[in-house]
Write a protein that holds these residues in place. Structure first.
Motif, mmCIF file in Angstrom:
data_model
loop_
_atom_site.group_PDB
_atom_site.id
_atom_site.type_symbol
_atom_site.label_atom_id
_atom_site.label_comp_id
_atom_site.label_asym_id
_atom_site.label_seq_id
_atom_site.Cartn_x
_atom_site.Cartn_y
_atom_site.Cartn_z
ATOM 1 N N ILE A 1 29.523 42.710 41.608
ATOM 2 C CA ILE A 1 30.828 43.363 41.419
ATOM 3 C C ILE A 1 30.743 44.788 41.959
ATOM 4 C CG2 ILE A 1 32.555 44.117 39.748
ATOM 5 C CD1 ILE A 1 31.384 41.970 37.825
ATOM 6 N N GLN B 1 41.059 43.822 40.514
ATOM 7 C CA GLN B 1 40.140 42.696 40.657
ATOM 8 C C GLN B 1 38.740 42.975 40.122
ATOM 9 O OE1 GLN B 1 40.600 39.787 43.911
ATOM 10 N NE2 GLN B 1 38.544 40.358 44.542
ATOM 11 N N GLN C 1 36.786 41.212 36.934
ATOM 12 C CA GLN C 1 35.474 40.579 37.070
ATOM 13 C C GLN C 1 34.497 41.125 36.034
ATOM 14 O OE1 GLN C 1 34.478 41.245 41.185
ATOM 15 N NE2 GLN C 1 36.116 39.903 41.903
ATOM 16 N N ALA D 1 28.465 34.277 36.352
ATOM 17 C CA ALA D 1 29.544 35.120 36.882
ATOM 18 C C ALA D 1 29.592 35.030 38.399
ATOM 19 C CB ALA D 1 29.345 36.570 36.438
ATOM 20 N N ARG D 2 28.434 35.101 39.027
ATOM 21 C CA ARG D 2 28.383 34.991 40.487
ATOM 22 C C ARG D 2 28.947 33.652 40.955
ATOM 23 N NH1 ARG D 2 25.578 37.946 44.030
ATOM 24 N NH2 ARG D 2 24.463 39.825 43.336
ATOM 25 N N PHE E 1 32.784 33.635 40.705
ATOM 26 C CA PHE E 1 33.390 34.435 41.766
ATOM 27 C C PHE E 1 33.236 33.751 43.123
ATOM 28 C CE2 PHE E 1 31.922 38.186 38.933
ATOM 29 C CZ PHE E 1 32.935 37.930 38.032
ATOM 30 N N ARG F 1 38.054 35.110 41.135
ATOM 31 C CA ARG F 1 37.781 36.546 41.133
ATOM 32 C C ARG F 1 38.923 37.377 40.558
ATOM 33 N NH1 ARG F 1 35.705 34.615 46.020
ATOM 34 N NH2 ARG F 1 37.714 34.990 47.045
ATOM 35 N N SER F 2 40.034 36.769 40.241
ATOM 36 C CA SER F 2 41.184 37.488 39.685
ATOM 37 C C SER F 2 41.756 36.658 38.547
ATOM 38 C CB SER F 2 42.250 37.694 40.769
ATOM 39 O OG SER F 2 42.865 36.457 41.099
#
Length: 234
Positions: free
Chosen positions: A24, A31, A35, A56-57, A60, A65-66
């Motif tokens: 991030i 955005q 995140q 998390a990766r 995304f 991502r939003s």
């Protein structure tokens, strides 16, 4: 061995925020702030931090991502992305919470956490309470979010949560946020600090340095090997 020596050694090997570790690029824009909220949710569960970051990766990477993209994804798509990151113990519940949280953010703030910031107007308790309205974000998740977001929301700094203070205590460092902020490595601000708005606030701390140090202290709290290594090399 001084406290500054200890901090320098700690930061040399572990001076990365969890947001940066999750890919991030934290800025005061909708955005990346969203995140960070997702990452805070994942990190607050009783699961290894490395797994939460990987999950998390994966979310995304799959386009979530939003808040709009998260809400538009199917529950199964969220479950699959979490599983890809190794986040399997809480994947089904978390997939539901992420969908509900994204929709709530869209409904209440148009998907923009800066509106929550403005609503809180420098009141940390109000900010944390607003964050906790998000499904999956409890006290720990709110702490994580504020600890990391102080890098771009300077009115929240210096913020050092309980887990980071545990790391400081283990390393023999001060357990006062103000004292730790003095030891934090200076950093160029990501954006010009926002002037203080509330009476009596005075000058604001540049939160980037303390955000990095707090993340490193959390790692020390979670891993005794880090504490031993820092003590051996400081």
């Amino acid at each position: 061995m001084t406290a500054r020596d200890t901090v320098e050694v700690l930061l040399a090997d572990h001076g990365t925020t969890y947001a940066a570790e999750a890919g991030i690029r934290l800025r005061n824009t909708p955005q990346p702030l969203y995140q960070l909220l997702v990452l805070s949710d994942l990190l607050s569960a009783r699961i290894r931090a490395s797994v939460a970051v990987a999950a998390a990766r994966a979310l995304f990477a799959h386009g979530m991502r939003s808040p709009r993209r998260m809400a538009a994804a199917t529950w199964q798509q969220r479950v699959d992305a979490l599983g890809e990151g190794g986040y399997r113990r809480y994947d089904e519940r978390t997939a539901t919470q992420l969908g509900e949280g994204a929709q709530l953010l869209l409904d209440d703030y148009g998907g923009d956490l800066r509106r929550l910031r403005e609503e809180a107007d420098g009141d940390l308790d109000a900010l944390r309470a607003g964050l906790r309205r998000t499904p999956g974000i409890g006290p720990a998740g709110a702490d994580i979010f504020v600890r990391e977001v102080q890098a771009v929301w300077p009115e929240t700094a210096p913020y050092v949560d309980g887990k980071a203070l545990q790391g400081a205590e283990r390393l023999g460092l001060p357990t006062s946020p103000a004292e730790l902020a003095k030891l934090a490595k200076p950093a160029e601000p990501a954006e010009p600090p926002r002037p203080a708005r509330q009476a009596g606030r005075g000058e604001q701390t540049d939160g980037r340095g303390i955000a990095v140090l707090a993340a490193a202290l959390v790692r020390a709290a979670l891993d005794q090997h880090i504490v031993d290594d820092v003590r051996a090399h400081a």
